[in-house]
Motif scaffolding. Structure first.
Motif, mmCIF file in Angstrom:
data_model
loop_
_atom_site.group_PDB
_atom_site.id
_atom_site.type_symbol
_atom_site.label_atom_id
_atom_site.label_comp_id
_atom_site.label_asym_id
_atom_site.label_seq_id
_atom_site.Cartn_x
_atom_site.Cartn_y
_atom_site.Cartn_z
ATOM 1 N N ARG A 149 46.097 26.532 73.084
ATOM 2 C CA ARG A 149 46.844 27.689 72.584
ATOM 3 C C ARG A 149 46.131 28.368 71.425
ATOM 4 O O ARG A 149 46.071 29.581 71.348
ATOM 5 C CB ARG A 149 48.222 27.240 72.112
ATOM 6 N N SER B 52 47.606 17.973 80.859
ATOM 7 C CA SER B 52 48.814 18.782 81.041
ATOM 8 C C SER B 52 49.956 18.411 80.104
ATOM 9 O O SER B 52 50.824 19.234 79.858
ATOM 10 C CB SER B 52 49.276 18.745 82.497
ATOM 11 N N TYR B 53 49.977 17.178 79.559
ATOM 12 C CA TYR B 53 51.106 16.803 78.698
ATOM 13 C C TYR B 53 50.706 16.543 77.249
ATOM 14 O O TYR B 53 51.555 16.495 76.382
ATOM 15 C CB TYR B 53 51.800 15.554 79.247
ATOM 16 N N GLY B 54 49.416 16.310 76.992
ATOM 17 C CA GLY B 54 48.991 15.911 75.660
ATOM 18 C C GLY B 54 49.165 17.001 74.629
ATOM 19 O O GLY B 54 48.768 18.154 74.845
ATOM 20 N N VAL B 55 49.760 16.648 73.486
ATOM 21 C CA VAL B 55 50.067 17.648 72.478
ATOM 22 C C VAL B 55 48.780 18.214 71.871
ATOM 23 O O VAL B 55 48.688 19.411 71.600
ATOM 24 C CB VAL B 55 51.001 17.060 71.396
ATOM 25 N N HIS C 261 46.067 14.162 77.086
ATOM 26 C CA HIS C 261 46.277 14.422 78.504
ATOM 27 C C HIS C 261 46.207 15.929 78.781
ATOM 28 O O HIS C 261 46.793 16.720 78.057
ATOM 29 C CB HIS C 261 47.658 13.880 78.913
ATOM 30 N N LEU D 112 47.494 5.243 74.497
ATOM 31 C CA LEU D 112 48.032 6.162 73.487
ATOM 32 C C LEU D 112 47.218 7.455 73.427
ATOM 33 O O LEU D 112 47.772 8.553 73.387
ATOM 34 C CB LEU D 112 48.023 5.502 72.103
ATOM 35 N N TRP D 113 45.899 7.306 73.440
ATOM 36 C CA TRP D 113 45.044 8.498 73.338
ATOM 37 C C TRP D 113 45.042 9.295 74.628
ATOM 38 O O TRP D 113 44.917 10.517 74.600
ATOM 39 C CB TRP D 113 43.627 8.101 72.922
ATOM 40 N N LEU D 114 45.184 8.608 75.744
ATOM 41 C CA LEU D 114 45.276 9.325 77.019
ATOM 42 C C LEU D 114 46.488 10.254 76.992
ATOM 43 O O LEU D 114 46.427 11.395 77.453
ATOM 44 C CB LEU D 114 45.401 8.322 78.170
ATOM 45 N N PHE D 115 47.574 9.765 76.410
ATOM 46 C CA PHE D 115 48.785 10.582 76.329
ATOM 47 C C PHE D 115 48.590 11.739 75.346
ATOM 48 O O PHE D 115 49.005 12.875 75.613
ATOM 49 C CB PHE D 115 49.967 9.702 75.913
ATOM 50 N N LEU D 116 47.951 11.471 74.188
ATOM 51 C CA LEU D 116 47.712 12.533 73.204
ATOM 52 C C LEU D 116 46.816 13.636 73.767
ATOM 53 O O LEU D 116 47.007 14.811 73.476
ATOM 54 C CB LEU D 116 47.019 11.945 71.973
ATOM 55 N N ILE E 296 47.114 20.678 74.335
ATOM 56 C CA ILE E 296 47.881 21.924 74.454
ATOM 57 C C ILE E 296 47.666 22.786 73.207
ATOM 58 O O ILE E 296 47.427 23.998 73.309
ATOM 59 C CB ILE E 296 49.382 21.619 74.647
#
Lengths: 306, 296
Positions: B142, B132-135, B130, B124-128, B138
């Motif tokens: 920004r 290039s894709y983690g919100v 990540h 779950l945290w890898l995805f958060l 990003i």
């Protein structure tokens, strides 16, 4: 009386909201991702409005990860550990508390020395043990040079090797993790608080030890058992290192391990929607157990400290 | 301790304790003895020959810069994980203890991460986070222009595994702190508030000292958790990388033993970990004993 603090109270609820959102964010994000098609989930940044692909992703994860088999394995492993641990430790604690025999103190010390030793610190030798349960016998056999002794008697070369492997089996997933002193310790503590009169009355009525255990001790231990069921089920379901070592056949591995196959690697298309759907499926059973049996869960967690 | 009134039976008690002894002997004592024996040997990966080398494995271990680095990484990782999860758990528990309404709902919303496997928490945290894709990564890029890449940068990877490990432990700590706070007599809080102590003062002067046994217990449990149970997080998220930056001790035992097949060294590492956990257990029991004497 404690004073009224309206401003602080408002902040209390605001902070609680923030806390709950922070704690919940990984899963909220996972749920959103699990509803999106691949085009959306790979867009940067990913849209935060749920899509309609939830069931599509769920079934994709189910098929791709072979989750049906693995969830079944996880279920067997978790229930096996739960039932095994509770049975073994309850009988053990009963023996230690309600009988007086010579071996008692030795048994007590032997078991409680292992109180905090997790499987992670003894992985290699435990693995070897599981790979051949008769390893200790074999060592004794070799040590006594029984092969040559036998060979001398039989007048020709004899090679006896004892082998019984638990690799890639439910037994291998369950038994090494049943060995734990924590439950025994808890039951012992609880049995010691049971009033003496119960046992005396039972004896006066002519009840045998096992009748006392079945008819009196078991019913009054119900809440303790329920508490341990929650804790041990979650523990068993979430095991990682041990199933990783002991299973090589994907048909025998557990869902938590199998999930690894769904994580997109560097050169794949980023199927994070499917990975998240799979993660949701695999984490659902223990979460449900904890939420539905909340009262016992809190008891089971907090009691060991006392 | 034993009951005053006991059953007398010659065979039954042995029969009842037998499964426990059998399982303990097979999966604790024999492997532990085997590990101790192996840690004093050097063997080749195929198990063809063994040489007895006394403490050479241990000496080599403590001279090995990779091992010492792993020790340092584990200490940083455990301290950070314990600190993040304990402070977060304590803060939320304090707030939840003040809340008068929705108590059951609040508790429900906060305890469920306990049931999430460390390995899944890692995913779950890898995805958060990540690159290039983690919100989160990003958003940070920004808004703050923060360069963040846990796949390539060791420090970022460390932060990621700390967050993933601490997250689920927040619920565990929360449950303990709430239970501990409820055990504090309300009369003490009332007396202090009559003497004019503010809520903050009451927190530091009453709640924290009376919570110290719970705090101690929770700290020990969190350190044990961070040392051993986070294997799943490391294995799914970083696999010890990048460049060994998250190669904690438990992961190193696994890597050296099962991937590198360096049995002697792996066994020696296991023995070091075992001694460590025995030390922690003894310390804890000593402390608990003192606590009992103090209150009694």
């Amino acid at each position: 009386m404690v004073e009224k603090t309206p401003i602080l109270d408002a902040f209390t609820y605001i902070f609680l909201m923030v806390g709950i959102i922070i704690v919940g964010s990984p899963i909220i994000y996972a749920i959103i991702a699990a509803t999106l098609p691949i085009e959306d989930v790979s867009r940067v940044p990913m849209p935060l409005i749920p899509g309609d692909q939830f069931w599509v992703n769920m079934s994709a994860a189910w098929d791709k990860g072979d989750l049906g088999t693995q969830l079944f394995n996880s279920f067997i492993m978790a229930s096996g550990i739960t039932i095994g641990k509770i049975t073994v430790s309850m009988l053990g604690a009963f023996s230690i508390v309600y009988f007086d025999y010579r071996f008692r103190t030795v048994a007590f010390v032997t078991v409680f020395c292992t109180l905090m030793l997790p499987v992670e610190v003894r992985i290699l030798p435990t693995y070897e043990m599981a790979a051949n349960l008769f390893g200790p016998l074999q060592s004794v056999w070799d040590l006594l040079h029984l092969n040559s002794v036998l060979g001398w008697f039989a007048n020709h070369e004899v090679d006896v090797s004892l082998n019984f492997s638990l690799l890639d089996s439910y037994g291998g997933l369950i038994f090494p993790l049943v060995a734990s002193a924590t439950c025994t310790f808890l039951f012992r503590q609880f049995f010691l608080t049971v009033p003496e009169e119960l046992c005396e009355a039972a004896k006066m009525d002519g009840a045998s030890a096992m009748t006392f255990f079945r008819k009196i001790l078991l019913p009054i231990s119900k809440t303790n058992i329920a508490a341990l069921v929650v804790i041990e089920f979650v523990y068993g379901w979430n095991q990682y290192l041990w199933p990783l070592l002991i299973t090589t056949n994907p048909k025998m591995t557990t869902a938590v391990i199998g999930l690894q196959n769904l994580i997109p690697q560097a050169d794949d298309l980023p199927f994070w929607n499917v990975a998240m759907a799979g993660a949701l499926i695999v984490m659902a059973p223990p979460i449900l157990v904890v939420l539905l049996m909340q009262r016992w869960f809190v008891k089971g967690l907090v009691d060991p400290e006392k | 301790m034993i009951k005053r009134s006991v059953f007398t039976n010659r065979k039954l008690p042995y029969l009842l304790i037998l499964p426990q002894i059998l399982v303990t002997a097979t999966f604790f004592y024999w492997p532990a003895a085997q590990g101790l024996f192996q840690s004093l040997m050097i063997s080749d990966p195929f198990g063809l020959y063994n040489t007895f080398v006394w403490f050479d494995n241990f000496i080599a271990l403590f001279k090995d810069p990779l091992y010492l680095k792993s020790v340092a990484i584990t200490l940083t990782f455990s301290a950070c994980t314990a600190f993040v999860s304990i402070s977060m758990g304590l803060f939320i528990a304090t707030m939840a203890n003040r809340a008068l309404r929705f108590k059951a709902l609040i508790r429900t919303m906060l305890i469920w991460p306990y049931a999430v496997a460390p390995a899944i928490s890692g995913i779950l945290w890898l995805f958060l986070l990540h690159p290039s894709y983690g919100v989160v990564s990003i958003a940070f890029k920004r808004w703050f222009g923060l360069e963040w890449n846990p796949v390539l940068v060791g420090r970022d990877a460390m932060i990621m595994v700390i967050l993933a490990s601490a997250w689920k432990q927040v619920s565990y700590n929360f449950v303990f702190f709430v239970a501990g706070m409820q055990a504090i007599p309300h009369s003490l809080i009332e007396a202090a508030s009559m003497d004019g102590a503010s809520p903050f003062r009451r927190f530091w002067a009453i709640t924290v000292p009376l919570l110290s046994p719970t705090l101690f217990f929770v700290t020990v449990m969190n350190i044990i958790y961070a040392f051993f149970e986070t294997f799943g997080v490391i294995h799914t998220v970083t696999q010890g990388g990048p460049g060994g930056a998250t190669n904690v001790l438990v992961y190193k035992v696994y890597q050296d033993g099962f991937i590198g097949l360096n049995l002697g060294s792996s066994a020696a590492q296991s023995i070091v970990l075992m001694s460590l956990i025995i030390l922690i257990t003894v310390l804890q029991f000593k402390y608990v004993e003192r606590k009992v004497q103090y209150t009694g």
